[in-house]
Every structure is written in C-alpha cells, then in structure tokens.
Design a protein around this motif. Structure first.
Motif, PDB file in Angstrom:
ATOM      1  N   ILE A 148     -36.276 -26.720 -16.375  1.00  0.00           N
ATOM      2  CA  ILE A 148     -36.112 -26.340 -14.973  1.00  0.00           C
ATOM      3  C   ILE A 148     -35.647 -24.882 -14.871  1.00  0.00           C
ATOM      4  O   ILE A 148     -36.161 -24.106 -14.057  1.00  0.00           O
ATOM      5  N   ALA A 149     -34.678 -24.507 -15.701  1.00  0.00           N
ATOM      6  CA  ALA A 149     -34.182 -23.125 -15.673  1.00  0.00           C
ATOM      7  C   ALA A 149     -35.296 -22.143 -16.010  1.00  0.00           C
ATOM      8  O   ALA A 149     -35.389 -21.064 -15.405  1.00  0.00           O
ATOM      9  N   GLN A 150     -36.129 -22.524 -16.958  1.00  0.00           N
ATOM     10  CA  GLN A 150     -37.246 -21.649 -17.345  1.00  0.00           C
ATOM     11  C   GLN A 150     -38.294 -21.590 -16.239  1.00  0.00           C
ATOM     12  O   GLN A 150     -38.777 -20.506 -15.884  1.00  0.00           O
ATOM     13  N   ASP A 151     -38.637 -22.744 -15.684  1.00  0.00           N
ATOM     14  CA  ASP A 151     -39.685 -22.802 -14.654  1.00  0.00           C
ATOM     15  C   ASP A 151     -39.303 -22.041 -13.392  1.00  0.00           C
ATOM     16  O   ASP A 151     -40.160 -21.429 -12.746  1.00  0.00           O
ATOM     17  N   PHE A 152     -38.009 -22.076 -13.034  1.00  0.00           N
ATOM     18  CA  PHE A 152     -37.576 -21.484 -11.774  1.00  0.00           C
ATOM     19  C   PHE A 152     -36.715 -20.222 -11.960  1.00  0.00           C
ATOM     20  O   PHE A 152     -36.137 -19.727 -10.999  1.00  0.00           O
ATOM     21  N   ASN A 153     -36.667 -19.748 -13.206  1.00  0.00           N
ATOM     22  CA  ASN A 153     -35.933 -18.517 -13.514  1.00  0.00           C
ATOM     23  C   ASN A 153     -34.484 -18.596 -13.046  1.00  0.00           C
ATOM     24  O   ASN A 153     -33.986 -17.727 -12.328  1.00  0.00           O
ATOM     25  N   LEU A 154     -33.800 -19.654 -13.478  1.00  0.00           N
ATOM     26  CA  LEU A 154     -32.415 -19.899 -13.078  1.00  0.00           C
ATOM     27  C   LEU A 154     -31.460 -19.609 -14.224  1.00  0.00           C
ATOM     28  O   LEU A 154     -31.777 -19.862 -15.395  1.00  0.00           O
ATOM     29  N   LEU A 155     -30.291 -19.117 -13.905  1.00  0.00           N
ATOM     30  CA  LEU A 155     -29.201 -19.104 -14.865  1.00  0.00           C
ATOM     31  C   LEU A 155     -28.745 -20.543 -15.081  1.00  0.00           C
ATOM     32  O   LEU A 155     -28.586 -21.304 -14.114  1.00  0.00           O
ATOM     33  N   LEU A 156     -28.553 -20.923 -16.335  1.00  0.00           N
ATOM     34  CA  LEU A 156     -28.112 -22.280 -16.651  1.00  0.00           C
ATOM     35  C   LEU A 156     -26.687 -22.203 -17.188  1.00  0.00           C
ATOM     36  O   LEU A 156     -26.421 -21.537 -18.188  1.00  0.00           O
ATOM     37  N   ILE A 157     -25.781 -22.885 -16.503  1.00  0.00           N
ATOM     38  CA  ILE A 157     -24.360 -22.825 -16.819  1.00  0.00           C
ATOM     39  C   ILE A 157     -23.853 -24.239 -17.072  1.00  0.00           C
ATOM     40  O   ILE A 157     -24.232 -25.179 -16.364  1.00  0.00           O
ATOM     41  N   GLU A 158     -23.000 -24.389 -18.080  1.00  0.00           N
ATOM     42  CA  GLU A 158     -22.381 -25.689 -18.359  1.00  0.00           C
ATOM     43  C   GLU A 158     -20.958 -25.736 -17.820  1.00  0.00           C
ATOM     44  O   GLU A 158     -20.172 -24.820 -18.070  1.00  0.00           O
ATOM     45  N   ASP A 159     -20.640 -26.791 -17.109  1.00  0.00           N
ATOM     46  CA  ASP A 159     -19.259 -27.168 -16.881  1.00  0.00           C
ATOM     47  C   ASP A 159     -18.956 -28.207 -17.950  1.00  0.00           C
ATOM     48  O   ASP A 159     -19.280 -29.388 -17.810  1.00  0.00           O
ATOM     49  N   ALA A 160     -18.376 -27.730 -19.042  1.00  0.00           N
ATOM     50  CA  ALA A 160     -18.104 -28.581 -20.203  1.00  0.00           C
ATOM     51  C   ALA A 160     -16.629 -28.964 -20.270  1.00  0.00           C
ATOM     52  O   ALA A 160     -16.104 -29.247 -21.347  1.00  0.00           O
ATOM     53  N   ALA A 161     -15.977 -28.993 -19.113  1.00  0.00           N
ATOM     54  CA  ALA A 161     -14.537 -29.249 -19.065  1.00  0.00           C
ATOM     55  C   ALA A 161     -14.143 -30.592 -19.669  1.00  0.00           C
ATOM     56  O   ALA A 161     -13.002 -30.772 -20.099  1.00  0.00           O
ATOM     57  N   GLN A 162     -15.109 -31.539 -19.720  1.00  0.00           N
ATOM     58  CA  GLN A 162     -14.806 -32.872 -20.241  1.00  0.00           C
ATOM     59  C   GLN A 162     -15.614 -33.199 -21.500  1.00  0.00           C
ATOM     60  O   GLN A 162     -15.681 -34.358 -21.895  1.00  0.00           O
ATOM     61  N   ALA A 163     -16.213 -32.190 -22.128  1.00  0.00           N
ATOM     62  CA  ALA A 163     -17.226 -32.483 -23.155  1.00  0.00           C
ATOM     63  C   ALA A 163     -17.003 -31.764 -24.478  1.00  0.00           C
ATOM     64  O   ALA A 163     -17.957 -31.519 -25.214  1.00  0.00           O
ATOM     65  N   HIS A 164     -15.779 -31.454 -24.842  1.00  0.00           N
ATOM     66  CA  HIS A 164     -15.510 -30.735 -26.088  1.00  0.00           C
ATOM     67  C   HIS A 164     -16.035 -31.522 -27.291  1.00  0.00           C
ATOM     68  O   HIS A 164     -15.527 -32.602 -27.599  1.00  0.00           O
ATOM     69  N   GLY A 165     -17.041 -30.994 -27.949  1.00  0.00           N
ATOM     70  CA  GLY A 165     -17.563 -31.624 -29.154  1.00  0.00           C
ATOM     71  C   GLY A 165     -18.772 -32.510 -28.954  1.00  0.00           C
ATOM     72  O   GLY A 165     -19.376 -32.958 -29.942  1.00  0.00           O
ATOM     73  N   ALA A 166     -19.160 -32.780 -27.705  1.00  0.00           N
ATOM     74  CA  ALA A 166     -20.372 -33.558 -27.474  1.00  0.00           C
ATOM     75  C   ALA A 166     -21.565 -32.789 -28.035  1.00  0.00           C
ATOM     76  O   ALA A 166     -21.668 -31.568 -27.877  1.00  0.00           O
ATOM     77  N   THR A 167     -22.471 -33.503 -28.711  1.00  0.00           N
ATOM     78  CA  THR A 167     -23.546 -32.859 -29.453  1.00  0.00           C
ATOM     79  C   THR A 167     -24.900 -33.356 -28.975  1.00  0.00           C
ATOM     80  O   THR A 167     -25.136 -34.558 -28.872  1.00  0.00           O
ATOM     81  N   SER A 168     -25.817 -32.421 -28.724  1.00  0.00           N
ATOM     82  CA  SER A 168     -27.133 -32.752 -28.190  1.00  0.00           C
ATOM     83  C   SER A 168     -28.015 -33.433 -29.223  1.00  0.00           C
ATOM     84  O   SER A 168     -28.051 -33.034 -30.398  1.00  0.00           O
ATOM     85  N   ASN A 169     -28.746 -34.447 -28.772  1.00  0.00           N
ATOM     86  CA  ASN A 169     -29.716 -35.114 -29.634  1.00  0.00           C
ATOM     87  C   ASN A 169     -30.924 -34.227 -29.925  1.00  0.00           C
ATOM     88  O   ASN A 169     -31.617 -34.420 -30.924  1.00  0.00           O
ATOM     89  N   LEU A 170     -31.175 -33.257 -29.051  1.00  0.00           N
ATOM     90  CA  LEU A 170     -32.390 -32.448 -29.152  1.00  0.00           C
ATOM     91  C   LEU A 170     -32.315 -31.406 -30.259  1.00  0.00           C
ATOM     92  O   LEU A 170     -33.255 -31.239 -31.030  1.00  0.00           O
ATOM     93  N   ASN A 171     -31.193 -30.695 -30.311  1.00  0.00           N
ATOM     94  CA  ASN A 171     -31.117 -29.562 -31.241  1.00  0.00           C
ATOM     95  C   ASN A 171     -29.837 -29.548 -32.076  1.00  0.00           C
ATOM     96  O   ASN A 171     -29.580 -28.584 -32.795  1.00  0.00           O
ATOM     97  N   ASN A 172     -29.057 -30.629 -31.972  1.00  0.00           N
ATOM     98  CA  ASN A 172     -27.808 -30.755 -32.737  1.00  0.00           C
ATOM     99  C   ASN A 172     -26.783 -29.676 -32.386  1.00  0.00           C
ATOM    100  O   ASN A 172     -25.860 -29.414 -33.156  1.00  0.00           O
ATOM    101  N   ARG A 173     -26.961 -29.050 -31.220  1.00  0.00           N
ATOM    102  CA  ARG A 173     -25.981 -28.070 -30.761  1.00  0.00           C
ATOM    103  C   ARG A 173     -24.907 -28.760 -29.926  1.00  0.00           C
ATOM    104  O   ARG A 173     -25.175 -29.740 -29.253  1.00  0.00           O
TER     105      ARG A 173
END
Length: 366
Positions: A148-173
């Motif tokens: 979506i960010a790529q398609d609509f040229n949006l800045l993508l920002i995370e509110d990770a206030a509750q997610a310290h250490g959560a790891t993505s299944n897609l890229n292991n980041r």
C-alpha cells in the motif's frame, strides 16, 4: 490474588544489576544524554536490526518527533492526512495532532485488531502517511502495508510501543525495522519497560535521525545555540542503563509470554469467549492477551470474586473521548463494538504454572 502484571517480581530479577548500574552512574555524574543513553541506543538499534536508535522521553514523543521530523524535512506538510487505526491507544492520534497533521481513523482487522489492509483505497490516495500500530504485541500486516505504501507513495511508520521483539514471518525482521521509522515506548508495563518513562525511535534514515536529535534537545546541537523550535524529550540516562540490563532478557521473556498464550489458547474451552488470533509464530509477543466477551461487566465481577486481576485495553475508543470530540462524527461500528467487549487477562513472564492453570480453570467455569 493472581496479579495482572507483577512489576515487582519482573524487576526484582535485575535488582543487583540495577544497583550496580546506579552506583556507576552516580560516580560518572553524567546524567543527561550520557554514555548510558548512547550505549542503549546502539544496543537497541542492533537488536532491532536498524542503523539508528534515538532515545526520547516517552513513546508519545517518539512518534510525534518522527512526524515533526518529516515535516521539518519537507516529506510531510502541515495539514497532511495520516491513516491511523481507530482502536489504538489515544497517544497514536495525539502524535498526529501534535505534529499539526490530520488523523484519518480507520477500522481494524476484526481478528487481529491491527489496522486493516482492506481500508477504502480512496483514503490512502488522499493521505501522505500511514501508521501501523502493532497492537497488543502483534505485528500488523507488514507485507500488505508495504505494498500500500508503495502503491500510494506513503510514508510507512510503525507504532511499535507494544511490540518490542516481535518478528515478521515475511523477512525475519523485528518490529522497528519494518517501515521508514518506528516509535517505541519503554513505559514500565511494556515487555521492555524502564523504571519510569522512556521512548525511542528506530530507523535507517540518517537525515531523520539528525532532525530528531535536534528536536529532542531544544532544537540545539551546541549548548545555548538553537537552530529550530525544539522540545525537551531526552531518554533519561539512568533509565537507559536499566533498559540495557533488561534488553538481554527480552527474547526469553517474550518466549515465556508466547508459552503462556499457547496454554490459554489450548486450555480455555468456553464458547462465551472469543480468543485472540495467533498463528504460532514470533510475530506476536503478547504484550496483552485480549479476549472478547458479551457481558463484560458481569465477567469482571466474576474475575474479581475469583481473585484474578484484569485490565481493559481500552474502555473508550479515541473518537469517543472528550478530548477528541472533533472526531465523534466518524462511523466506526466495529471499533465501538470491540471496545465494549474486550478484556485483558493476566500475562507476564513471571507467572507460575499454578497461576496459568488457575486462570484457565476459572474461565472454563464462567
């Protein structure tokens, strides 16, 4: 009484290390933006997999300074629209308002409670940024929002206030390295919590880092010389030292939270509850274990009688708060329904097996 979150037991594990760190800091006598801050910033950036981390006074400031930084860099302009999930904690929306931007509230995914990729695409066309809130410790649809960010040229920002250490299944980041910039809170109840307030920004954008460092310190690089109108939002040096100590235990604590969540999911066999969605991966760190129930008032009374503490994240949706009355016209039936039904059960890495089984048995008798 089974505590919702036993902060004493959580932090007492580190007592000796805390005391040694305090003594060293007292001897060093460098209390503002000292070595403890730079050390933690480097450690947390490495943990998240980003080039940079900038410590701030709290999570709200972290998110506000990201947005203010983008305004300063000309990537956002005052009055630009920012897509925000309607069921987030109010701080997410406040950050947009503090940056003189316009929050556009959208409904969440009904299963994960995170911002939905099925949001009307016309809203994305009108916006300049989107904030993915990794609510309750579960990552939002990272792949979907990157597209979506790529398609609509949006800045993508995370509110990770509750997610310290959560790891993505897609890229292991990890959370904090899944967007243009991310904001963290180190409030004491967080999975990585200080003994007071604290926050941080992670990013790979060196320009943004330079601006945020300027903004967090009165707009000053050199004492008594101010380049821009800034803030006083610096991570406390002592809190940074405590966070460095606790960071070493974060993955272990997150693993324990997932074990407790799995026990709940397998053990609670009562159709009166809608249990949280979990795919079994490390994309969820269970900051909160949130269930839905029809008659929440009756259920909370039941928990009280059975001496089980609970919490509601959050009882009033932001657009129905008096402070955000200007957004009361938003039609958000799913958000309103969720906020009337959700309740968080005890969840912490220091829970005993007896505590866990007691919660399961009590819920099965409701």
């Amino acid at each position: 009484m089974i505590k919702f979150l036993d902060l004493y037991k959580i932090n007492n594990r580190f007592r000796d290390a805390f005391q040694a760190s305090f003594s060293k800091s007292l001897d060093d006598a460098h209390f503002i933006l000292g070595n403890n801050v730079s050390t933690f910033e480097n450690e947390f950036a490495a943990y998240c997999g980003t080039e940079f981390c900038v410590g701030t006074a709290n999570g709200l400031d972290a998110l506000t300074l990201i947005l203010k930084g983008y305004v300063q860099l000309g990537k956002l302009q005052k009055g630009d629209k920012v897509i925000v999930p309607a069921n987030t904690f109010i701080a997410t929306i406040l950050s947009v308002l503090h940056a003189e931007l316009v929050p556009v509230l959208v409904e969440p995914n009904p299963d994960t409670y995170t911002i939905s990729v099925d949001t009307d695409k016309a809203l994305f066309r009108e916006a300049k940024a989107v904030i993915m809130v990794h609510l309750y410790g579960q990552l939002a649809d990272v792949g979907g929002f990157h597209k979506i960010a790529q398609d609509f040229n949006l800045l993508l920002i995370e509110d990770a206030a509750q997610a310290h250490g959560a790891t993505s299944n897609l890229n292991n980041r990890k959370a904090g390295n899944l967007s243009d910039a991310a904001a963290f809170s180190f409030y004491p109840t967080k999975n990585l919590g200080a003994l007071g307030d604290g926050g941080g920004v992670t990013t790979n954008d060196s320009e943004l880092v330079d601006v945020i460092k300027l903004l967090r310190n009165y707009g000053s690089e050199e004492k008594y010389t101010n380049k821009v109108i800034g803030f006083n939002s610096r991570l406390d040096d002592m809190q940074a030292a405590f966070l460095s100590i606790k960071l070493k235990a974060l993955d272990r604590d997150n693993k324990r939270r997932r074990e407790i969540a799995n026990a709940y999911l397998k053990g609670i066999k009562n159709s009166k509850f809608k249990l949280p969605f979990y795919d079994g991966s490390e994309n969820h760190i269970f900051y909160a274990f949130v269930v839905e129930v029809d008659d929440r008032t009756n259920f909370t009374e039941f928990l009280n009688k059975n001496k089980i503490e609970w919490l509601i994240h959050y009882p009033i949706p932001p657009h129905q708060q008096e402070a955000l009355n200007e957004f009361s016209h938003f039609k958000l039936p799913l958000t309103e329904k969720i906020h009337k039904r959700i309740i968080s059960l005890p969840m912490s890495p220091v829970m005993t097996e007896h505590d866990i089984q007691t919660v399961i048995d009590v819920l099965n008798t409701y």
